[in-house]
Design a protein around this motif. Structure first.
Motif, short mmCIF file in Angstrom:
data_model
loop_
_atom_site.label_atom_id
_atom_site.label_comp_id
_atom_site.label_asym_id
_atom_site.label_seq_id
_atom_site.Cartn_x
_atom_site.Cartn_y
_atom_site.Cartn_z
N ASN A 1 0.55 -1.04 -0.25
CA ASN A 1 0.68 -0.16 0.22
C ASN A 1 1.13 0.87 -0.41
N ASP A 2 2.41 1.06 -0.08
CA ASP A 2 3.23 2.49 -0.40
C ASP A 2 3.35 2.65 -1.94
N ALA A 3 3.48 4.29 -1.85
CA ALA A 3 3.60 4.43 -3.84
C ALA A 3 4.54 4.37 -3.70
N GLN A 4 5.73 4.24 -3.17
CA GLN A 4 7.04 4.40 -3.20
C GLN A 4 7.70 2.50 -3.42
N TYR A 5 7.24 2.04 -3.10
CA TYR A 5 7.67 0.28 -3.55
C TYR A 5 7.15 0.30 -4.57
N GLN A 6 5.77 0.58 -5.01
CA GLN A 6 5.47 0.13 -6.65
C GLN A 6 6.02 1.06 -7.19
N LYS A 7 7.17 0.96 -6.97
CA LYS A 7 7.57 2.00 -8.69
C LYS A 7 8.94 0.66 -9.43
N THR A 8 9.14 -0.92 -8.49
CA THR A 8 9.25 -1.70 -9.15
C THR A 8 9.77 -2.22 -9.03
N PHE A 9 10.06 -3.22 -9.63
CA PHE A 9 8.75 -4.26 -10.21
C PHE A 9 8.42 -5.81 -9.62
N LEU A 10 10.03 -5.23 -7.97
CA LEU A 10 9.67 -6.56 -7.34
C LEU A 10 9.22 -6.82 -6.39
N ILE A 11 7.83 -5.93 -6.17
CA ILE A 11 6.60 -5.17 -5.25
C ILE A 11 5.92 -6.69 -6.00
N ASP A 12 5.94 -7.21 -6.84
CA ASP A 12 5.17 -7.93 -8.06
C ASP A 12 4.24 -9.42 -7.28
N TYR A 13 5.54 -9.60 -6.68
CA TYR A 13 5.74 -10.69 -5.83
C TYR A 13 4.98 -10.96 -4.25
N PHE A 14 4.83 -9.42 -3.84
CA PHE A 14 3.97 -9.21 -2.72
C PHE A 14 2.69 -9.53 -3.09
N PHE A 15 2.62 -8.87 -4.15
CA PHE A 15 1.28 -8.18 -4.33
C PHE A 15 0.46 -10.43 -4.34
N MET A 16 1.33 -11.15 -5.40
CA MET A 16 1.10 -12.03 -5.41
C MET A 16 1.23 -13.91 -4.43
N VAL A 17 1.73 -13.23 -3.46
CA VAL A 17 1.72 -13.60 -2.00
C VAL A 17 0.54 -13.24 -1.39
N ALA A 18 0.94 -12.13 -1.05
CA ALA A 18 -0.97 -11.65 -0.37
C ALA A 18 -1.86 -12.08 -1.27
N TYR A 19 -2.63 -11.74 -2.17
CA TYR A 19 -3.13 -13.14 -2.73
C TYR A 19 -3.44 -14.04 -2.74
N ALA A 20 -2.53 -14.91 -2.40
CA ALA A 20 -2.33 -16.29 -2.41
C ALA A 20 -3.33 -16.39 -0.86
N ARG A 21 -2.65 -15.99 -0.07
CA ARG A 21 -2.82 -15.68 1.85
C ARG A 21 -3.88 -15.53 1.33
N ALA A 22 -5.13 -14.89 0.77
CA ALA A 22 -5.97 -14.30 1.06
C ALA A 22 -7.08 -15.60 0.41
N LEU A 23 -6.39 -16.18 -0.32
CA LEU A 23 -7.47 -17.25 -0.92
C LEU A 23 -7.66 -17.93 0.09
N ASP A 24 -6.31 -18.29 0.83
CA ASP A 24 -5.91 -19.23 1.60
C ASP A 24 -7.20 -19.37 2.84
N GLY A 25 -7.92 -18.13 2.85
CA GLY A 25 -8.62 -17.69 4.22
C GLY A 25 -9.80 -17.95 3.76
N LEU A 26 -9.84 -17.99 2.39
CA LEU A 26 -11.68 -17.67 1.09
C LEU A 26 -11.77 -16.30 1.46
N GLU A 27 -11.07 -15.81 2.00
CA GLU A 27 -11.05 -14.31 1.63
C GLU A 27 -11.55 -13.93 0.20
N PHE A 28 -12.64 -13.78 0.19
CA PHE A 28 -13.19 -13.51 -1.74
C PHE A 28 -12.17 -12.26 -2.14
N GLU A 29 -13.10 -11.22 -1.02
CA GLU A 29 -13.39 -10.03 -1.00
C GLU A 29 -12.34 -9.36 -1.27
N GLU A 30 -11.11 -9.50 0.00
CA GLU A 30 -9.82 -9.40 -0.08
C GLU A 30 -9.16 -9.61 -1.17
#
Length: 235
Positions: free
Chosen positions: A92-121
């Protein structure tokens, strides 16, 4: 590093062999050496691009070290829910979204939400990912396309799902990922096509994986989602 080491060993060993065999070793050494060299040239999101990125940005270096730490935890089969929240503050920090390395964190966070069946998140994370990052340039583009289709059918965005389905079928790389994920295919068949028989058939094909007593972490998520989708047919 593995390619460079392999090529160096083959090339060095050539001088200890007979002429013909040594010549073959020299030829074979060129392939891994060239692969190592090509991988070091900054292109896309390869190792060379990562090295260039972290050499130019302190934020990127921080993300790289966090990524390595998190990957080690995941490989050690630490549940996604037990991953420290601090790893995901940068999303959620705009300064980190300038680098492609943040993509991995989005994907893991998404998997984390699916793991808890938190579909809206999970849906919110994918929308934030596509809003803040050039997703078509990301190495996670195939994952994003399939998972965003999954979220579209869950939340009734059927026109968007159908458009993505057409795009997936038209691109060999995306199509290969599509046929490799029965959960998403079953969800599309059930929520979008309303094809109960096709859905049941895909779920039956997933039965063997669901019976695995020692699944990996990623498989745990698929198993949970498989059971959730199958629950529609238990009553």
């Amino acid at each position: 590093m593995a390619n460079a080491l392999t090529g160096t060993v083959l090339y060095s060993s050539a001088f200890l062999m007979e002429l013909k065999l040594g010549f073959l070793f020299v030829l074979f050494s060129f392939v891994p050496i060239w692969m190592a060299f090509a991988n070091l040239l900054p292109k896309g999101q390869n190792d060379g691009a990562v090295l260039r990125e972290v050499s130019q940005s302190l934020l990127a270096r921080k993300l790289l070290f966090q990524q390595l730490e998190m990957a080690q935890l995941i490989e050690g089969k630490v549940p996604f829910a037990d991953l420290p929240d601090t790893y995901f503050e940068s999303i959620n920090d705009a300064q980190y979204q300038k680098t492609f390395l943040i993509d991995y964190f989005f994907m893991v966070a998404y998997a984390r939400a699916l793991d808890g069946l938190e579909f809206e998140e999970a849906d919110s994370l994918l929308q934030a990912f596509s809003a803040n990052r050039p997703v078509e340039e990301s190495v996670y583009w195939p994952v994003y396309m399939l998972e965003s289709l999954f979220c579209d059918v869950l939340f009734g965005r059927l026109a968007d799902a159908e458009e993505k389905y057409i795009q997936i079928q038209a691109q060999p790389l995306l199509k290969r990922h599509w046929f490799g994920n029965r959960r998403i295919r079953a969800s599309y068949a059930f929520f979008c096509l309303v094809d109960v028989e096709a859905t049941k058939k895909l779920l039956e094909q997933e039965q063997a994986a669901a019976m695995d007593p020692t699944p990996e972490t990623d498989a745990n998520i698929e198993l949970r989602l498989y059971r959730w989708l199958k629950s529609y047919f238990e009553n």
